[in-house]
Structures are given as C-alpha cells and as structure tokens.
Design an enzyme around this catalytic site. Sequence first.
Site, short mmCIF file in Angstrom:
data_model
loop_
_atom_site.label_atom_id
_atom_site.label_comp_id
_atom_site.label_asym_id
_atom_site.label_seq_id
_atom_site.Cartn_x
_atom_site.Cartn_y
_atom_site.Cartn_z
N ASP A 91 -7.14 4.49 -4.25
CA ASP A 91 -7.76 4.38 -2.92
C ASP A 91 -8.33 5.78 -2.65
O ASP A 91 -8.58 6.53 -3.62
CB ASP A 91 -6.72 3.96 -1.86
CG ASP A 91 -7.35 3.60 -0.51
OD1 ASP A 91 -7.85 2.47 -0.37
OD2 ASP A 91 -7.39 4.44 0.40
N LYS B 210 0.87 -1.19 0.00
CA LYS B 210 0.00 0.00 0.00
C LYS B 210 0.89 1.23 0.00
O LYS B 210 2.05 1.17 0.41
CB LYS B 210 -0.88 -0.01 1.26
CG LYS B 210 -2.11 0.86 1.17
CD LYS B 210 -3.27 0.17 0.47
CE LYS B 210 -4.41 1.14 0.26
NZ LYS B 210 -5.64 0.49 -0.20
P1 NDP Z 1 -12.94 8.12 -2.42
O1 NDP Z 1 -11.85 9.10 -2.25
O2 NDP Z 1 -13.51 7.90 -3.76
O3 NDP Z 1 -14.14 8.46 -1.43
C1 NDP Z 1 -13.94 8.54 -0.06
C2 NDP Z 1 -15.24 8.97 0.58
O4 NDP Z 1 -15.12 8.81 1.99
C3 NDP Z 1 -15.57 10.43 0.33
O5 NDP Z 1 -16.96 10.61 0.35
C4 NDP Z 1 -14.92 11.10 1.53
O6 NDP Z 1 -15.50 12.35 1.88
C5 NDP Z 1 -15.19 10.11 2.61
N1 NDP Z 1 -14.13 10.21 3.63
C6 NDP Z 1 -12.80 10.07 3.44
N2 NDP Z 1 -12.13 10.28 4.56
C7 NDP Z 1 -13.06 10.58 5.48
C8 NDP Z 1 -13.01 10.89 6.86
N3 NDP Z 1 -11.82 10.98 7.51
N4 NDP Z 1 -14.18 11.13 7.49
C9 NDP Z 1 -15.36 11.05 6.85
N5 NDP Z 1 -15.47 10.76 5.54
C10 NDP Z 1 -14.35 10.52 4.87
O7 NDP Z 1 -12.34 6.73 -1.80
P2 NDP Z 1 -12.85 5.25 -2.06
O8 NDP Z 1 -14.32 5.23 -2.23
O9 NDP Z 1 -11.98 4.64 -3.08
O10 NDP Z 1 -12.46 4.56 -0.66
C11 NDP Z 1 -13.37 4.49 0.44
C12 NDP Z 1 -12.91 3.38 1.38
O11 NDP Z 1 -12.90 2.13 0.68
C13 NDP Z 1 -11.52 3.52 1.96
O12 NDP Z 1 -11.49 2.98 3.27
C14 NDP Z 1 -10.67 2.65 1.05
O13 NDP Z 1 -9.49 2.20 1.68
C15 NDP Z 1 -11.65 1.51 0.82
N6 NDP Z 1 -11.38 0.69 -0.35
C16 NDP Z 1 -11.32 1.23 -1.60
C17 NDP Z 1 -11.08 0.45 -2.70
C18 NDP Z 1 -11.13 0.98 -4.09
O14 NDP Z 1 -11.10 0.17 -5.02
N7 NDP Z 1 -11.24 2.27 -4.31
C19 NDP Z 1 -10.80 -1.00 -2.55
C20 NDP Z 1 -10.97 -1.50 -1.21
C21 NDP Z 1 -11.22 -0.66 -0.16
P3 NDP Z 1 -14.68 13.72 1.60
O15 NDP Z 1 -14.82 13.95 0.14
O16 NDP Z 1 -15.36 14.72 2.45
O17 NDP Z 1 -13.26 13.46 2.03
#
Ligand code: NDP
Length: 449
Positions: A170, A130
């Site tokens: 991510d 990662k």
């Molecule tokens: P994105 O950046 O596309 O979206 C993240 C979302 O989560 C946004 O709505 C963001 O809001 C919110 N968010 C992020 N940090 C925080 C925080 N500290 N508090 C509250 N809301 C938060 O990321 P992904 O959708 O790709 O990833 C989401 C999760 O899924 C993560 O945990 C990631 O590790 C996991 N994941 C992702 C994969 C992938 O293929 N993308 C694969 C497996 C797991 P804001 O815009 O306000 O920051």
Amino acid sequence: MSPVIDEKVAPIYQEVLNRNPGEVEFHQAVLEVLESLGPVLVKYPEFAHQKIIQRICEPERQIIFRVPWVDDQNQVQINRGFRVEFNSALGPYKGGLRFHPSVYLGIVKFLGFEQVFKNALTGLPIGGGKGGSDFDPKGRSDGEVMRFCQSFMTELYRHIGEHTDVPAGDIGVGGREIGYLFGQYKRITNRWEAGVLTGKGLSWGGSLVRTEATGYGAVFFVDEMLKVRNDSFEGKKCVVSGSGNVSIYTTEKIVQLGGKVVASSDSNGYIYHENGIDLDLVKQLKEIERRRISDYVNYHKDAKYVAGGNIWEIPCDVAMPSATQNEINGKDAKMLVENGCIAVGEGANMPTTPEGVKIFLDANIAYGPGKAANAGGVATSALEMQQNASRDSWTFDYTEERLQRIMKNIHQSCYETAEEFGTPGNYVNGANCAGFIKVAKAMVAMGII
Ligand code: NDP
C-alpha cells in the site's frame, strides 16, 4: 452535513463511535457503509436478528506491536506496527501494509473495514485485513528500510500465513519492501511459502500485472461506467493525483484507451503538462530514482510545477484520485463538477470526503467509489495466490484479461445492486450493499463466531 442514516442503523453507528473513540477515519468509513444498509435490513431481517452489522464493525483480531531498529547513525528508532484482521468469513484476511507517518489504529481500521467489502466484490475467496506502521520510508537508505522491514516481520510472522492472513503493499510499501519482508519471513519460519505475501518480484513467485493492477483496474471500472453513458476515454482530458504505484498505472491505461493525462502530484505539489504527462519520465523519477515530482519540470520546460497547489483546480473530463484519503473535499468536488468533470474513479481508498461524495452523487456524474473501482489490486493479488498454489505463472495478456473481466463483473454487480435497492446509477450504494450482503450471508451460514 448531517448524515442520512436509517433509524434501525443509527444506534449501531453510535455504538461504533462510543467503542472506537478518536478514530475519525474509521467512523467515516463505517458511516458511509451504514448509510446504504437500511433497505438491505428490510429485505434480510435475519441480518439484524443475528447482529451482523455490529459483528462486521468489530475486527476479529487487532495486533499492535513495537518495531525497534537501528538507523545509519547507529541510533535506536522505535516505530509502532499494526495488523487488523477484520473479517475472515470469505477467506484468509487479505489487505496491504501501509508505511506512512500518519498511520495509527484509526487509519488501519478504516482501510481494513473497506477491504472486507472490496474483497467480497471481487468474487474471490478472500477476507479483509490491513496493517502498517508509522515508519516513514522517505529519505531512508535501503539498509534502513531493510532493517525496519526485518524487525516488523520478526513480530508479524507469527500472525500471518497463506491460509491465515496474506499482506501486500500500500502507500510506502512496494516491491522493495515486500522483498525484505518475504526474506525475513522465510528466514524465521524456514518455509518458502509463496502464498504468504503478494506483490512479490516476478522471479520469485510474483504475478505479471500485479504492479499495474490497481491502476489498470480503476481505469477499466471507469470505462465501464462511461460505456453505460455511451461514452469512452477517447479524447478525454484526465487528472490523476499522486505519482506512486496506483497513479502511474492509471495514467498508463488511460493513455492506452485514448485519453490524455495532464497532471500528476505528490504531497508537495502538482505538475501540469498540457501536452500530456511523460510517463516514462515519471517512472524514472519515482520508481527508480525515488525523487520528487517537482523534478519533472527540469526535463520539460513547457510543464509547470505548482508547489502546494490543489490539483483539482485543473479543469478535466475525468478525475482519478490516486494518492490518499480525503484528498477531495466538498469545495474540490464542486470545482470539478463546475469545470465539467463527468466521471470520477477512485484509485485511492476513501479519497473523497462525505461532502464531496454527496456533490458527485447530486450532480449525477459517473462516480466510482474506491472499494469498487480500486479492487483490481487485491483481485490480482488473489490471482497471484492462485498461481502460487498451482505453482504456475500466467502470461501478461491472460492475467490482464482476467483482471478486466473481474472489473467488469464488479461494475455489473454494483450497477444491478444499486437498481435493486432503488438508487439506480448510485455506485456507492451498489458497492456497499453487494459487498455487505455477500459477507453477511457467509456469516449467517457459519453461526455466531
Ligand atoms: P504509493 O506510496 O506508491 O504512492 C502514494 C502517492 O500518493 C505518492 O505520490 C504520495 O506522495 C502521495 N501521497 C501519499 N500520502 C499523501 C498525502 N497525505 N497527501 C498528498 N499526497 C500523498 O502508494 P499507492 O500508489 O500504492 O497508493 C495510493 C492510494 O491507492 C492509497 O490510498 C492506497 O490505499 C490505494 N490503493 C493502493 C493499492 C495498491 O495496490 N497499491 C490497492 C488499492 C488501493 P509523497 O511521495 O509525497 O508521499
């Protein structure tokens, strides 16, 4: 809460704490796995003899580097870049890059550690790693994001490669960022090496279904858990946190399977829409215009926005945390259970605190931990690598069918392993033990390296 940890494993955890001070998320991720492993060491004493747990907890390689770049005001900015190459027993290191101001070594190591077991569960030949940076893409122009990505890759390129280490997206890293990173890699190395990054654009080596994969996969996993209980998504009221990649495609698949998603969020607050979230609007706001979820209520007067609100206070049948780590604490978990929630599927990585996990397990609801439930993203990345290696591109339906089959297998393997080790229905133990055993056996076979 005092952890329940086997006496053979407790000193190993203490050693991890001593060797990695201050990395609280990494400690949490390690403890969660170690708590499951007591019975595994009884069945496989060679793992203890060969110090497999101690070796698995120590990354094979950790790279930390300076990322200097120039912003639109002509000011020099300096960020920190990371790549933790955790374990390559099963294949090249594989795992995403996260760009978020909270990123530091402890976050990257927790994610890398989880990735090792998740990737093993997919059954595909991929190790775990990662990376990321404390760079915050929010509010930055395309030009700034491009210059940052180019600087990041100017160091990272020497550590990655299709047979070595294959990053993906991510939090904060989507198609735009992968494009800039790939462009710089190609320019520096003079190689059009599709297999070096996944999550690429469809016209230049990407795979259909990769964008949807994590969310779709998480829903497939929950669907399998519901089937075991003779239930389904049909008519279920669901809450999906976040409004990024995972959240959007989780919502899409839930609706396709007959459920209704009533809430969505970002780090500023949540929206509640009793009639069901208008997903086209969320896609427009978040994927295209890069706006805040609060803007949703300007288009739907019957929806409400709760600034700073806690999305888990909304009663639901199924909860799918899809934002970030530790977003569900003990109090939230209790509230969800008391409000009648019957299933939780983690799209995000480690979104539930240890107190919350215990509440879900004690309540005997269907609880799918992230390392199993969200493995569809990395699995489809591995399918993208397969297509790149054979210079082929598969149809959407075929790729989705492969994804669905993989999620079904992961569910089955977690379910059977939980039974084998005496904790039926406990997908946390099932995922930890099944993933660990696969990596451990490969490490034993390869000797002390
Ligand atoms: P994105 O950046 O596309 O979206 C993240 C979302 O989560 C946004 O709505 C963001 O809001 C919110 N968010 C992020 N940090 C925080 C925080 N500290 N508090 C509250 N809301 C938060 O990321 P992904 O959708 O790709 O990833 C989401 C999760 O899924 C993560 O945990 C990631 O590790 C996991 N994941 C992702 C994969 C992938 O293929 N993308 C694969 C497996 C797991 P804001 O815009 O306000 O920051």
